[in-house]
Design a protein around this motif. Structure first.
Motif, PDB file in Angstrom:
ATOM      1  N   GLU A 283       0.835  -1.195   0.000  1.00 59.35           N
ATOM      2  CA  GLU A 283       0.000   0.000   0.000  1.00 59.35           C
ATOM      3  C   GLU A 283       0.869   1.244   0.000  1.00 59.35           C
ATOM      4  O   GLU A 283       1.873   1.325   0.705  1.00 59.35           O
ATOM      5  N   ASN A 284       0.497   2.255  -0.766  1.00 57.92           N
ATOM      6  CA  ASN A 284       1.247   3.497  -0.851  1.00 57.92           C
ATOM      7  C   ASN A 284       0.731   4.467   0.208  1.00 57.92           C
ATOM      8  O   ASN A 284      -0.350   5.008   0.085  1.00 57.92           O
ATOM      9  N   GLN A 285       1.497   4.675   1.279  1.00 54.36           N
ATOM     10  CA  GLN A 285       1.118   5.583   2.352  1.00 54.36           C
ATOM     11  C   GLN A 285       1.782   6.937   2.120  1.00 54.36           C
ATOM     12  O   GLN A 285       2.911   7.006   1.660  1.00 54.36           O
ATOM     13  N   THR A 286       1.086   7.992   2.474  1.00 59.00           N
ATOM     14  CA  THR A 286       1.630   9.332   2.387  1.00 59.00           C
ATOM     15  C   THR A 286       2.098   9.759   3.765  1.00 59.00           C
ATOM     16  O   THR A 286       1.401   9.550   4.746  1.00 59.00           O
ATOM     17  N   GLU A 287       3.272  10.348   3.839  1.00 58.81           N
ATOM     18  CA  GLU A 287       3.783  10.821   5.114  1.00 58.81           C
ATOM     19  C   GLU A 287       3.374  12.270   5.323  1.00 58.81           C
ATOM     20  O   GLU A 287       3.351  13.065   4.388  1.00 58.81           O
ATOM     21  N   HIS A 288       3.032  12.585   6.571  1.00 54.05           N
ATOM     22  CA  HIS A 288       2.613  13.929   6.950  1.00 54.05           C
ATOM     23  C   HIS A 288       3.369  14.352   8.197  1.00 54.05           C
ATOM     24  O   HIS A 288       3.803  13.522   8.980  1.00 54.05           O
ATOM     25  N   VAL A 289       3.463  15.652   8.437  1.00 54.09           N
ATOM     26  CA  VAL A 289       4.074  16.166   9.659  1.00 54.09           C
ATOM     27  C   VAL A 289       2.962  16.482  10.643  1.00 54.09           C
ATOM     28  O   VAL A 289       2.047  17.251  10.345  1.00 54.09           O
ATOM     29  N   CYS A 290       3.040  15.882  11.824  1.00 56.23           N
ATOM     30  CA  CYS A 290       2.042  16.080  12.868  1.00 56.23           C
ATOM     31  C   CYS A 290       2.168  17.490  13.456  1.00 56.23           C
ATOM     32  O   CYS A 290       3.277  17.922  13.797  1.00 56.23           O
ATOM     33  N   ILE A 291       1.036  18.204  13.596  1.00 55.66           N
ATOM     34  CA  ILE A 291       1.084  19.557  14.160  1.00 55.66           C
ATOM     35  C   ILE A 291       1.289  19.542  15.671  1.00 55.66           C
ATOM     36  O   ILE A 291       1.582  20.574  16.262  1.00 55.66           O
ATOM     37  N   ILE A 292       1.165  18.391  16.291  1.00 53.04           N
ATOM     38  CA  ILE A 292       1.353  18.297  17.739  1.00 53.04           C
ATOM     39  C   ILE A 292       2.807  17.975  18.077  1.00 53.04           C
ATOM     40  O   ILE A 292       3.468  18.720  18.796  1.00 53.04           O
ATOM     41  N   CYS A 293       3.339  16.879  17.545  1.00 58.29           N
ATOM     42  CA  CYS A 293       4.698  16.441  17.911  1.00 58.29           C
ATOM     43  C   CYS A 293       5.757  16.853  16.892  1.00 58.29           C
ATOM     44  O   CYS A 293       6.946  16.785  17.178  1.00 58.29           O
ATOM     45  N   GLY A 294       5.341  17.252  15.686  1.00 58.57           N
ATOM     46  CA  GLY A 294       6.283  17.687  14.665  1.00 58.57           C
ATOM     47  C   GLY A 294       6.994  16.564  13.938  1.00 58.57           C
ATOM     48  O   GLY A 294       7.865  16.809  13.115  1.00 58.57           O
ATOM     49  N   GLN A 295       6.619  15.320  14.225  1.00 56.16           N
ATOM     50  CA  GLN A 295       7.266  14.180  13.582  1.00 56.16           C
ATOM     51  C   GLN A 295       6.540  13.788  12.301  1.00 56.16           C
ATOM     52  O   GLN A 295       5.344  14.045  12.148  1.00 56.16           O
ATOM     53  N   VAL A 296       7.275  13.165  11.406  1.00 57.61           N
ATOM     54  CA  VAL A 296       6.698  12.674  10.155  1.00 57.61           C
ATOM     55  C   VAL A 296       6.100  11.299  10.428  1.00 57.61           C
ATOM     56  O   VAL A 296       6.781  10.406  10.923  1.00 57.61           O
TER      57      VAL A 296
END
Length: 61
Positions: free
Chosen positions: A2-15
């Protein structure tokens, strides 16, 4: 695979790959879980509120 998209969390700042998107801002599963289990009297609760305000600020920009 499955092709997952990575995002930056607005809470912890991690991808991260897994989480929720509110309007256009991403919150990872770990932070979402921690937020819903944090007591309103906990100091971390106020941090979460502060970070969540970014959603409103970015939609009004």
């Amino acid at each position: 695979m499955e092709n997952q998209t990575e995002h930056v969390c607005i809470i912890c700042g991690q991808v991260k790959e897994e989480g929720i998107t509110i309007i256009s801002q991403f919150i990872c599963e770990e932070c979402e879980c921690e937020m819903v289990h944090t007591n309103a009297e906990d100091a971390k609760y106020h941090y979460f509120i502060h970070q969540m305000r970014q959603i409103n600020l970015q939609t009004n920009a």
